[in-house]
Every structure is written in structure tokens, then in C-alpha cells.
Design a protein around this motif. Sequence first.
Motif, mmCIF file in Angstrom:
data_model
loop_
_atom_site.group_PDB
_atom_site.id
_atom_site.type_symbol
_atom_site.label_atom_id
_atom_site.label_comp_id
_atom_site.label_asym_id
_atom_site.label_seq_id
_atom_site.Cartn_x
_atom_site.Cartn_y
_atom_site.Cartn_z
ATOM 1 N N LYS A 30 -13.822 -1.399 6.621
ATOM 2 C CA LYS A 30 -12.534 -1.199 6.346
ATOM 3 C C LYS A 30 -11.149 -0.826 6.203
ATOM 4 O O LYS A 30 -10.145 -0.925 6.381
ATOM 5 N N ALA A 31 -11.315 0.436 7.000
ATOM 6 C CA ALA A 31 -10.096 0.633 7.917
ATOM 7 C C ALA A 31 -10.050 -0.140 8.986
ATOM 8 O O ALA A 31 -8.066 -0.333 8.811
ATOM 9 N N ILE A 32 -10.254 -0.217 9.666
ATOM 10 C CA ILE A 32 -9.865 -1.696 9.966
ATOM 11 C C ILE A 32 -9.086 -3.006 9.657
ATOM 12 O O ILE A 32 -8.160 -3.225 10.871
ATOM 13 N N VAL A 33 -9.591 -3.460 8.919
ATOM 14 C CA VAL A 33 -8.784 -4.622 8.140
ATOM 15 C C VAL A 33 -7.655 -3.768 7.689
ATOM 16 O O VAL A 33 -6.834 -4.995 7.497
ATOM 17 N N ARG A 34 -7.833 -2.976 6.802
ATOM 18 C CA ARG A 34 -7.409 -2.306 6.389
ATOM 19 C C ARG A 34 -5.578 -2.022 7.041
ATOM 20 O O ARG A 34 -4.245 -2.145 6.927
ATOM 21 N N ALA A 57 -6.700 -7.244 -2.750
ATOM 22 C CA ALA A 57 -6.370 -8.056 -2.148
ATOM 23 C C ALA A 57 -7.404 -7.337 -0.919
ATOM 24 O O ALA A 57 -7.494 -9.153 0.356
ATOM 25 N N MET A 58 -7.400 -6.200 -0.104
ATOM 26 C CA MET A 58 -8.045 -5.459 0.361
ATOM 27 C C MET A 58 -9.188 -6.459 0.750
ATOM 28 O O MET A 58 -9.760 -6.407 2.491
ATOM 29 N N ALA A 59 -10.106 -6.081 0.208
ATOM 30 C CA ALA A 59 -11.342 -6.740 0.089
ATOM 31 C C ALA A 59 -11.666 -8.301 0.224
ATOM 32 O O ALA A 59 -12.183 -8.878 1.166
ATOM 33 N N ALA A 60 -10.125 -9.511 -0.120
ATOM 34 C CA ALA A 60 -10.174 -10.599 -0.528
ATOM 35 C C ALA A 60 -9.603 -10.967 1.151
ATOM 36 O O ALA A 60 -10.764 -11.715 2.507
ATOM 37 N N PHE A 61 -9.012 -9.759 2.091
ATOM 38 C CA PHE A 61 -8.664 -10.184 3.356
ATOM 39 C C PHE A 61 -9.973 -10.091 4.338
ATOM 40 O O PHE A 61 -9.905 -10.719 5.078
#
Length: 159
Positions: A30-34, A57-61
Motif C-alpha cells: 500500500k505504501a508504494i502504491v500510495r 480510490a487508493m484501493a482501486a488503484f
Amino acid sequence: MAGETGSQPPEGAKPVLASMAEAEVEELPKAIVRRLVKDKLTQVAAGGAEVIVNRDAMAAFAESARIFIHYLSATANDMCKESKRQTINADDVLKALDEMEFPEFVEPLNTSLQEFRNKNAARRSETTQKKAEKRRKIDKDSVPQEQNDAADDGNADED
């Protein structure tokens, strides 16, 4: 006893805990995606303003990226198998991007790949130099000892 509700799952069904563990393994960090999303959105935003992305939205990304990676991996694997190989290489990934109709990603990825290779080549050459220097030092330290041993052997013959 067909109407009886038991604690055993139907045949072939996965236990809930096992499927949850599998889902967690497949999640991207999650930290990298964020960080990726925020960095890209900050670049796009006018004046470098910070963009707020909510949790959904972050979960969707993250899920979209995971699905894209799976699709790209499967397509690259097909490219690899067509070439009668078992190891996916960078060319397979680049061809897969073309086949998936993402040709705009090929050039930036090629550039990043070349930078990565250059960086690793420089790192490897530094490591090789350090190892060679270490070997030379060890050899240099052991040569006087060998010379002393040879001198001792010569003196032993005189006795």
C-alpha cells in the motif's frame, strides 16, 4: 441430512481464512502504491498542489495495478512459451505490452530498463574492483610469508 447446516465447507470450496491469506499475498504494498499515485498526481496537478486520494480510490488503484501486472505477466509468459523458453525476459514483457495495445509504455520502459542495467553494471564493476583489490592485498600479505617459508626451507637444508 441435506438440509443440515454444518461447519464444513462444500466440496472444492476454500476455507475463508486461506482465501483471505491468498488475497493478502497478492496485494501490492500500500505504501508504494500510495507514493506512486501521489507522485504522479502531484506532477499532473496545477502548481504542484497536493492531491488528496481517499482510501477507496487508493484501493482501486492498487487492485487495478495488480490486475494489470497479472495480465501483463500472463501475456509475457505466452510470448516466452511461443519462443519455447521457460524464463520470461525483458523482451517478452515489451512484446506483451505491444500485444496488449499499450505501445506508449514500451519506450519509457525501455529507457528505464537501460538506466537500470547501466546502474547495475557500474555497481558490478565497483564490486569486481573491490574484490580484485582485496585479492591483491591478500596475495601481497601472503607472498612475504611464502618467501619466509622458502627461506626457512633453504636454511633447513644447510643444517
